[in-house]
Design a protein around this motif. Structure first.
Motif, PDB file in Angstrom:
ATOM      1  N   ILE A   7      47.734 -12.527  26.428  1.00 17.75           N
ATOM      2  CA  ILE A   7      48.610 -13.633  26.814  1.00 17.75           C
ATOM      3  C   ILE A   7      49.094 -14.298  25.538  1.00 17.75           C
ATOM      4  O   ILE A   7      48.315 -14.908  24.798  1.00 17.75           O
ATOM      5  CB  ILE A   7      47.866 -14.632  27.718  1.00 17.75           C
ATOM      6  CG1 ILE A   7      47.450 -13.944  29.028  1.00 17.75           C
ATOM      7  CG2 ILE A   7      48.749 -15.841  28.013  1.00 17.75           C
ATOM      8  CD1 ILE A   7      46.706 -14.836  29.999  1.00 17.75           C
ATOM      9  N   THR A   8      50.392 -14.167  25.270  1.00 11.15           N
ATOM     10  CA  THR A   8      50.959 -14.614  24.005  1.00 11.15           C
ATOM     11  C   THR A   8      52.408 -15.032  24.191  1.00 11.15           C
ATOM     12  O   THR A   8      53.138 -14.437  24.988  1.00 11.15           O
ATOM     13  CB  THR A   8      50.886 -13.494  22.953  1.00 11.15           C
ATOM     14  OG1 THR A   8      51.645 -13.888  21.785  1.00 11.15           O
ATOM     15  CG2 THR A   8      51.461 -12.189  23.469  1.00 11.15           C
ATOM     16  N   LEU A  68      49.354 -20.975  31.622  1.00  9.33           N
ATOM     17  CA  LEU A  68      48.286 -20.010  31.360  1.00  9.33           C
ATOM     18  C   LEU A  68      47.632 -19.568  32.666  1.00  9.33           C
ATOM     19  O   LEU A  68      47.384 -18.377  32.882  1.00  9.33           O
ATOM     20  CB  LEU A  68      47.239 -20.619  30.420  1.00  9.33           C
ATOM     21  CG  LEU A  68      47.700 -20.934  28.993  1.00  9.33           C
ATOM     22  CD1 LEU A  68      46.632 -21.731  28.262  1.00  9.33           C
ATOM     23  CD2 LEU A  68      48.028 -19.654  28.233  1.00  9.33           C
ATOM     24  N   LEU A  72      47.602 -15.716  34.298  1.00  8.88           N
ATOM     25  CA  LEU A  72      46.352 -15.028  34.623  1.00  8.88           C
ATOM     26  C   LEU A  72      46.296 -14.681  36.108  1.00  8.88           C
ATOM     27  O   LEU A  72      45.900 -13.575  36.491  1.00  8.88           O
ATOM     28  CB  LEU A  72      45.171 -15.915  34.235  1.00  8.88           C
ATOM     29  CG  LEU A  72      43.819 -15.240  34.020  1.00  8.88           C
ATOM     30  CD1 LEU A  72      43.900 -14.187  32.925  1.00  8.88           C
ATOM     31  CD2 LEU A  72      42.761 -16.275  33.676  1.00  8.88           C
ATOM     32  N   VAL A  84      37.728 -12.265  30.145  1.00 12.46           N
ATOM     33  CA  VAL A  84      38.755 -13.136  29.583  1.00 12.46           C
ATOM     34  C   VAL A  84      38.206 -13.787  28.323  1.00 12.46           C
ATOM     35  O   VAL A  84      37.182 -14.478  28.357  1.00 12.46           O
ATOM     36  CB  VAL A  84      39.187 -14.206  30.601  1.00 12.46           C
ATOM     37  CG1 VAL A  84      40.265 -15.110  29.993  1.00 12.46           C
ATOM     38  CG2 VAL A  84      39.697 -13.546  31.875  1.00 12.46           C
ATOM     39  N   TYR A  86      38.979 -16.152  24.874  1.00 22.56           N
ATOM     40  CA  TYR A  86      39.820 -17.078  24.114  1.00 22.56           C
ATOM     41  C   TYR A  86      39.491 -16.926  22.640  1.00 22.56           C
ATOM     42  O   TYR A  86      38.329 -17.016  22.235  1.00 22.56           O
ATOM     43  CB  TYR A  86      39.584 -18.517  24.569  1.00 22.56           C
ATOM     44  CG  TYR A  86      40.363 -19.552  23.777  1.00 22.56           C
ATOM     45  CD1 TYR A  86      41.708 -19.362  23.464  1.00 22.56           C
ATOM     46  CD2 TYR A  86      39.741 -20.727  23.335  1.00 22.56           C
ATOM     47  CE1 TYR A  86      42.420 -20.307  22.745  1.00 22.56           C
ATOM     48  CE2 TYR A  86      40.444 -21.683  22.621  1.00 22.56           C
ATOM     49  CZ  TYR A  86      41.786 -21.463  22.325  1.00 22.56           C
ATOM     50  OH  TYR A  86      42.492 -22.400  21.605  1.00 22.56           O
ATOM     51  N   ILE A 111      43.391 -14.483  25.211  1.00 25.88           N
ATOM     52  CA  ILE A 111      44.246 -15.661  25.272  1.00 25.88           C
ATOM     53  C   ILE A 111      44.569 -16.077  23.842  1.00 25.88           C
ATOM     54  O   ILE A 111      43.676 -16.427  23.067  1.00 25.88           O
ATOM     55  CB  ILE A 111      43.558 -16.843  25.987  1.00 25.88           C
ATOM     56  CG1 ILE A 111      42.914 -16.386  27.297  1.00 25.88           C
ATOM     57  CG2 ILE A 111      44.551 -17.979  26.205  1.00 25.88           C
ATOM     58  CD1 ILE A 111      43.870 -15.925  28.345  1.00 25.88           C
ATOM     59  N   VAL A 127      37.949 -19.013  31.142  1.00 26.14           N
ATOM     60  CA  VAL A 127      37.574 -18.190  29.984  1.00 26.14           C
ATOM     61  C   VAL A 127      36.111 -17.777  30.109  1.00 26.14           C
ATOM     62  O   VAL A 127      35.240 -18.609  30.357  1.00 26.14           O
ATOM     63  CB  VAL A 127      37.812 -18.959  28.670  1.00 26.14           C
ATOM     64  CG1 VAL A 127      37.170 -18.228  27.491  1.00 26.14           C
ATOM     65  CG2 VAL A 127      39.307 -19.156  28.429  1.00 26.14           C
TER      66      VAL A 127
END
Length: 238
Positions: A7-8, A68, A72, A84, A86, A111, A127
């Motif tokens: 995720i960016t 976010l 997801l 997940v 972070y 993430i 997360v």
């Protein structure tokens, strides 16, 4: 096969691993799959906004919960084992042992924070683990995500041309790698160690172990404390 999802807000940064080197070959061999999810595509705010000012004041902006969460929710695979992660300086530090741990995962979701990070409520609720590549601050999680993907990918079966290549590398055995040489045999009055030219495989093996121990003692001596045993003690200079 391991599936990596990231995720960016800067998916084009990942062209560096999608289109080059070992990771590109791993994708072609279907050893890995890489997905890039942009939270701007799931933002209901004006101009696809994904960040806002921090409550309580202070410099910088913070990535908001909802973009976010919606990313997801829409992309996470319900029937697959997902982990997940972070990427943050506050997380556990990546090392070779943890790379082996990630090898057993089916789907890793990274993430990538930006600005001052992400809303703590998202970390709390969604997360699984927090990880770091070192005790320093970067401008975002994209570079750490690439490091994770590269370091994990190279240890997967079928990725490297030689299946034992990564086993001989630094840290895999708990020591740094030995020194390596190639042509020419002599340059600027510096010669290749004669044992490496001897063809005597047992002596070469002993030299490489001794040299790896010496490299480790000089450059990262703390590793020696964890690794030293009766078998290689004879090669260690203290």
């Amino acid at each position: 096969m391991i599936e990596f999802s990231v995720i960016t807000i800067f998916p084009r940064m990942f062209d560096a691993i999608l289109n080059y080197g070992i990771t590109k070959r791993a994708i072609q061999k279907k050893c890995i799959k890489i997905n890039l999810w942009n939270p701007r595509n799931f933002s209901d705010y004006n101009n696809k906004k994904i960040d806002h000012k921090i409550y309580g004041g202070g410099p910088g902006m913070l990535m908001m919960f909802l973009p976010l969460f919606k990313t997801l929710k829409n992309k996470k695979k319900s029937k697959t084992s997902n982990l997940v992660i972070y990427l943050t300086p506050q997380g556990k530090k990546l090392n070779q042992s943890s790379v082996k741990y990630f090898n057993n995962q089916k789907h890793l979701i990274f993430i990538c924070g930006r600005y001052e990070g992400i809303d703590e409520r998202f970390i709390y609720a969604h997360v699984d683990e927090e990880w770091s590549v070192g005790d320093y601050v970067l401008t975002g999680g994209e570079l750490p995500a690439m490091i994770f993907i590269d370091s994990i990918t190279r240890t997967l079966p079928g990725v490297l041309n030689s299946p034992n290549s990564f086993i001989d590398e630094s840290f895999y055995s708990g020591l740094l790698d030995c020194s390596h040489y190639t042509k020419p045999r002599k340059i600027n009055n510096l010669s290749v160690p004669s044992v490496l030219l001897s063809g005597h495989h047992q002596n070469i093996k002993k030299w490489r172990l001794k040299n790896a121990l010496e490299n480790t003692r000089l450059k990262k001596p703390k590793l020696i404390i964890k690794k030293i045993n009766k078998k290689n003690n004879n090669f260690l200079y203290i």
